[in-house]
Design an enzyme around this catalytic site. Structure first.
Site, mmCIF file in Angstrom:
data_model
loop_
_atom_site.group_PDB
_atom_site.id
_atom_site.type_symbol
_atom_site.label_atom_id
_atom_site.label_comp_id
_atom_site.label_asym_id
_atom_site.label_seq_id
_atom_site.Cartn_x
_atom_site.Cartn_y
_atom_site.Cartn_z
ATOM 1 N N PHE A 8 -55.813 7.686 -28.265
ATOM 2 C CA PHE A 8 -54.625 6.741 -29.082
ATOM 3 C C PHE A 8 -54.550 5.630 -28.719
ATOM 4 C CE2 PHE A 8 -53.878 11.443 -29.372
ATOM 5 C CZ PHE A 8 -53.474 11.655 -30.850
ATOM 6 N N ASP A 9 -54.170 4.589 -29.383
ATOM 7 C CA ASP A 9 -53.522 3.239 -29.059
ATOM 8 C C ASP A 9 -52.029 3.744 -28.908
ATOM 9 O OD1 ASP A 9 -53.041 0.512 -29.058
ATOM 10 O OD2 ASP A 9 -52.176 0.893 -30.936
#
Length: 217
Positions: free
Chosen positions: A12-13
């Protein structure tokens, strides 16, 4: 669509994906830019700066003052952090479900580690992640594949087993360049249609959509 084997790993960002830092980022840019370029930049102007690294953005404006501008940005950003940062809908519950189901979870971000730790502590999300790759860990930030490949190496997964999730085209391209599947988030401040132009394999309307994609629900 990127061909994937059974998904074991989700990267994930952080900003704009797991936690809502948009108002904090915008305020930090406007605070800094108003100091160096009074009344020149508007809120709409700084939306383009969300995603790239601070070095990339400020070095284009003034290479000599870049470090000074980054320091001012970060000082303001840290001061206002806990007041302006919130968590997106269904994020905590989704990460909890994925972790319980045995998925390997990691973060790949263009933020420095100190700021990342602030956000994870505030939202209590840090417990879910085995790997966190920050700007401090790489030479080339997203959309270069280096951060994604480093996260996969550290977590012990191959690109074909992973999905990269983010709110910016830098995230989508980093995943594609590394050979992972990709998912964009419809709550991106730049607009889902703009992100869709970069053809992520999936578009999430809310984070819990991931559960159906990987087969948890």
């Amino acid at each position: 669509m990127t061909e994937t084997k059974q998904v074991t790993t989700i990267l994930f960002d952080l900003d704009g994906t797991l936690i809502n830092t948009n108002e904090l980022i915008i305020a930090s840019f406007l605070h800094t830019l108003d100091h160096y370029y009074p009344e020149r930049f508007t809120r709409e102007d700084v939306l383009a700066f969300i995603g790239p690294s601070l070095f990339e953005t400020f070095s284009r404006m003034d290479a000599e003052k870049c470090d000074e501008m980054i320091q001012m940005y970060r000082a303001f950003n840290h001061e206002k952090h806990d007041t302006l940062v919130t968590e997106y809908e269904t994020v905590y519950e989704t990460l909890d479900e994925l972790k319980k189901a045995g998925y390997k979870l990691g973060i790949v971000t263009t933020k420095i580690r100190d700021t990342v730790n602030m956000g994870l502590k505030l939202t209590n999300l840090g417990q879910f992640f085995e790997v966190i790759v920050t700007m401090d860990d790489v030479k080339m930030p997203k959309p270069d594949p280096e951060p994604v490949l480093l996260a996969l190496e550290q977590i012990g997964s191959k690109p074909g087993e992973a999905i990269m999730v983010g709110d910016n085209y830098h995230d989508v391209l980093a995943g594609k360049n590394a050979g992972t599947a990709t998912a964009g988030v419809a709550w991106t401040i730049k607009g889902a249609e703009e992100l869709a132009k970069h053809q992520p394999d999936y578009m999430l309307e809310k984070m819990s959509d991931l559960l159906q994609i990987v087969g948890v629900k």
